[in-house]
Write a protein that holds these residues in place. Sequence first.
Motif, PDB file in Angstrom:
ATOM      1  N   SER A  53      -6.551  10.731  -0.807  1.00 21.76           N
ATOM      2  CA  SER A  53      -5.573   9.694  -1.352  1.00 21.76           C
ATOM      3  C   SER A  53      -5.810   9.545  -2.844  1.00 21.76           C
ATOM      4  O   SER A  53      -4.139   9.351  -3.329  1.00 21.76           O
ATOM      5  CB  SER A  53      -6.109   8.293  -0.901  1.00 21.76           C
ATOM      6  N   VAL A  67      -3.973  10.408   5.085  1.00 25.20           N
ATOM      7  CA  VAL A  67      -4.894  10.028   3.770  1.00 25.20           C
ATOM      8  C   VAL A  67      -3.809  10.189   2.544  1.00 25.20           C
ATOM      9  O   VAL A  67      -3.940   9.454   1.742  1.00 25.20           O
ATOM     10  CB  VAL A  67      -5.842  11.227   3.667  1.00 25.20           C
ATOM     11  N   GLN A  68      -2.909  11.194   2.496  1.00 27.19           N
ATOM     12  CA  GLN A  68      -1.936  11.211   1.685  1.00 27.19           C
ATOM     13  C   GLN A  68      -1.090  10.021   1.276  1.00 27.19           C
ATOM     14  O   GLN A  68      -0.732   9.515   0.446  1.00 27.19           O
ATOM     15  CB  GLN A  68      -1.193  12.645   1.720  1.00 27.19           C
ATOM     16  N   LEU A  90      -1.626   7.072   2.370  1.00 26.68           N
ATOM     17  CA  LEU A  90      -2.414   5.949   1.789  1.00 26.68           C
ATOM     18  C   LEU A  90      -2.298   5.818   0.356  1.00 26.68           C
ATOM     19  O   LEU A  90      -2.009   4.812  -0.323  1.00 26.68           O
ATOM     20  CB  LEU A  90      -3.642   5.905   2.437  1.00 26.68           C
ATOM     21  N   GLY A  91      -2.578   7.106  -0.209  1.00 26.88           N
ATOM     22  CA  GLY A  91      -2.624   7.206  -1.776  1.00 26.88           C
ATOM     23  C   GLY A  91      -1.070   6.833  -2.259  1.00 26.88           C
ATOM     24  O   GLY A  91      -0.937   6.049  -3.308  1.00 26.88           O
ATOM     25  N   THR A 137      -1.907  -0.842   7.105  1.00 30.00           N
ATOM     26  CA  THR A 137      -1.497  -0.833   5.732  1.00 30.00           C
ATOM     27  C   THR A 137      -0.471  -1.936   5.262  1.00 30.00           C
ATOM     28  O   THR A 137      -0.057  -2.683   6.126  1.00 30.00           O
ATOM     29  CB  THR A 137      -0.879   0.781   5.435  1.00 30.00           C
TER      30      THR A 137
END
Length: 321
Positions: free
Chosen positions: A214, A240-241, A243-244, A274
């Motif tokens: 992230s 995961v990407q 979320l960043g 999220t």
Amino acid sequence: MVVTYADVAKRAGTSTAVVSYVLNDGPRNVAPATRERVLTAAAELGYRQNRIARALRSGRTGLVGVLTPDATIPYFGELTRAIVRALGDADRFALVSHAAVSGRSERQAIEALLSAQVDGLLITAFWPDQELPVEIDVPVVYVHHKPDGVEGLLVESDNTHSVRAAVEHLRSHGHGAPAFWAGPDDVGPTGERTRAWAALVGDDGTLYRSGYSSGEAAAEFRRQHRLGTPARSLVVASDVQALGILSAAYQLGVRIPDDLAVISLDGSAETAFTAPPLTVVRQPVESMAARAVGLLTGRPDAGESLGSLIVRTSCGCDHDV
């Protein structure tokens, strides 16, 4: 008190040989009614199978090694849990190794699992192409990704289907060709997703790349924002990407989905929580796990593994939380 085959046979009204056939799953078939009596008697007496003795008799331990890179990554955590459940349903016991967490390489982790006398391996982790895998002398099924040049069956999701579902949904919002957020290279399933996106959008889309954490994705999103190259819609290769990206967008005042519509391609459970909730193509981890265990245990399932679009808010749709 140790409960023996003789005790179970006396309670069930049958022979010790029949008890052995039932509790060891062969080598002879037993009538369903007799099998049920034996299992009931064993449960009532508290019989516990001696795994070591069973292994000596049958040449099998009932153990299956499961290798995963890091269960803290939501997608791999869910996939590993699905595999462990599927193994339990098949009367197998999972011996799980987290290569990244243990500090071992995939090679070392595989060697450790093989030394535990597992009957087979289910591998979701993968190693760099330049590292030669250890020789595996038990049945092996790769789940999610199989490195080039290794032996073994592969169970994977249909990545082209997942990408097409995301691209078509974003296009239905009138965004045109969405950009794609890929990994640092085109190895494995992320590479398949990148190539599928490129085939769908041609020269009209923009490709971004970052590492899979992230933090790396957030840093690259901030860099792209400074360069003034914002996309209007975006398909992200991993949760995961994504979320960043959501975190960096919030810090920069980029409104999701008003300024940027986003769909992620893993679909782990955390994406429902999220801000805003992520629209995702959820990967079919349960069916992938069931197919992999079936192949390993000789009960193959020929069904397809297709991701499913779960519509929330980040793509621009109305969504009741």
